[in-house]
Design a protein around this motif. Structure first.
Motif, PDB file in Angstrom:
ATOM      1  N   VAL A 124       0.141  -7.471   7.918  1.00  0.00           N
ATOM      2  CA  VAL A 124      -0.993  -8.133   7.268  1.00  0.00           C
ATOM      3  C   VAL A 124      -0.480  -9.045   6.160  1.00  0.00           C
ATOM      4  N   ASN A 151      -3.880  -8.027  11.593  1.00  0.00           N
ATOM      5  CA  ASN A 151      -5.105  -7.480  11.006  1.00  0.00           C
ATOM      6  C   ASN A 151      -6.288  -7.622  11.967  1.00  0.00           C
ATOM      7  N   ARG A 179      -0.345   0.255   5.240  1.00  0.00           N
ATOM      8  CA  ARG A 179      -1.605  -0.151   5.857  1.00  0.00           C
ATOM      9  C   ARG A 179      -2.584   1.015   6.006  1.00  0.00           C
ATOM     10  N   ILE A 202      -2.942  -4.206  14.182  1.00  0.00           N
ATOM     11  CA  ILE A 202      -2.863  -4.512  12.752  1.00  0.00           C
ATOM     12  C   ILE A 202      -1.681  -5.411  12.441  1.00  0.00           C
ATOM     13  N   GLU A 222     -12.193  -4.601   3.303  1.00  0.00           N
ATOM     14  CA  GLU A 222     -11.113  -3.610   3.259  1.00  0.00           C
ATOM     15  C   GLU A 222     -11.282  -2.796   1.986  1.00  0.00           C
ATOM     16  N   ARG A 238     -10.743  -0.229   6.783  1.00  0.00           N
ATOM     17  CA  ARG A 238     -11.540  -1.367   7.256  1.00  0.00           C
ATOM     18  C   ARG A 238     -12.904  -0.812   7.634  1.00  0.00           C
TER      19      ARG A 238
END
Length: 228
Positions: A115, A161, A13, A112, A70, A18
């Protein structure tokens, strides 16, 4: 050395950023602005994909357009795609202003989790509020408390997320709710939600309808107008 599942997720991640931004329609030109974006959206989607930008969506909230995406660590655009983006920005200039540019929105909260690449497994929740004068630090402090309580652990859900951003005193949140966790709120969950949201009304006012069931006010829900 074999990474644990949690460590793998944590590592994966971090490979993208983002990076939301917010546009604001000029007086009386919201529909015109939406039409302009609609006119180039198919071309824009192709350019986003070629640039490695994923999960990009645009949400209409009052006269704002909250744009979430993203991004890879390094965005590489071909000359043609760069020219395309410049032309699209020029087309939007008469009808929209950049209210909060990329890289200028402080992150106020994150959860987060895991995801889901398959977006059929999630429901989107996007919301917006307006902070009362001088309340940004208190908003951040309260949400830091949630992270501290959670231990910033990677969780299965229901929120995934999930990020909240401050755009010049306006709060915008993006969240992917995992459908497998859907259930009717228990009385204890309702009481906890009411207590939290009532306290939050000390420092902010809602633009979307998320807590209308508590306050009795009437707001529109965030509307996803385009998605990649």
């Amino acid at each position: 050395y074999i990474l644990s599942v949690t460590e793998k997720i944590a590592k994966e991640r971090q490979i993208m950023t983002r990076n939301p931004f917010v546009l604001r329609s000029k007086d009386g030109k919201k529909e015109e602005g939406l039409a302009v974006i609609g006119g180039f959206w198919n071309e824009c989607k192709g350019a986003l994909k070629r640039a490695g930008i994923e999960n990009f969506s645009i949400w209409s909230i009052e006269d704002f357009l909250f744009c979430y995406g993203e991004f890879p660590d390094e965005v590489k655009l071909s000359p043609a795609d760069q020219a395309g983006f410049e032309a699209w920005k020029a087309a939007l200039a008469p009808v929209c202003d950049v209210f909060a540019a990329q890289g200028t929105l402080p992150l106020m909260y994150h959860d987060i989790g895991i995801v889901r690449a398959d977006k059929s497994l999630i429901r989107h929740r996007v919301f917006a509020t307006k902070l009362k004068e001088g309340c940004a630090a208190e908003y951040k402090r309260r949400h830091d408390g949630l992270i501290e309580k959670r231990g910033d652990k990677i969780t299965e859900g229901p929120e995934s997320n999930f990020t909240i951003w401050n755009a010049n005193g306006y709060i915008f949140g993006y969240c992917e709710l995992v459908k497998s966790f859907d259930h009717e709120m228990t009385e204890a969950e309702k009481a906890s939600t009411i207590a939290w949201e009532t306290r939050q009304l000390e420092i902010m006012d809602w633009l979307t309808d998320d807590v209308d069931w508590i306050t009795g006010q009437k707001h529109e829900s965030a509307c996803r107008v385009w998605a990649q």
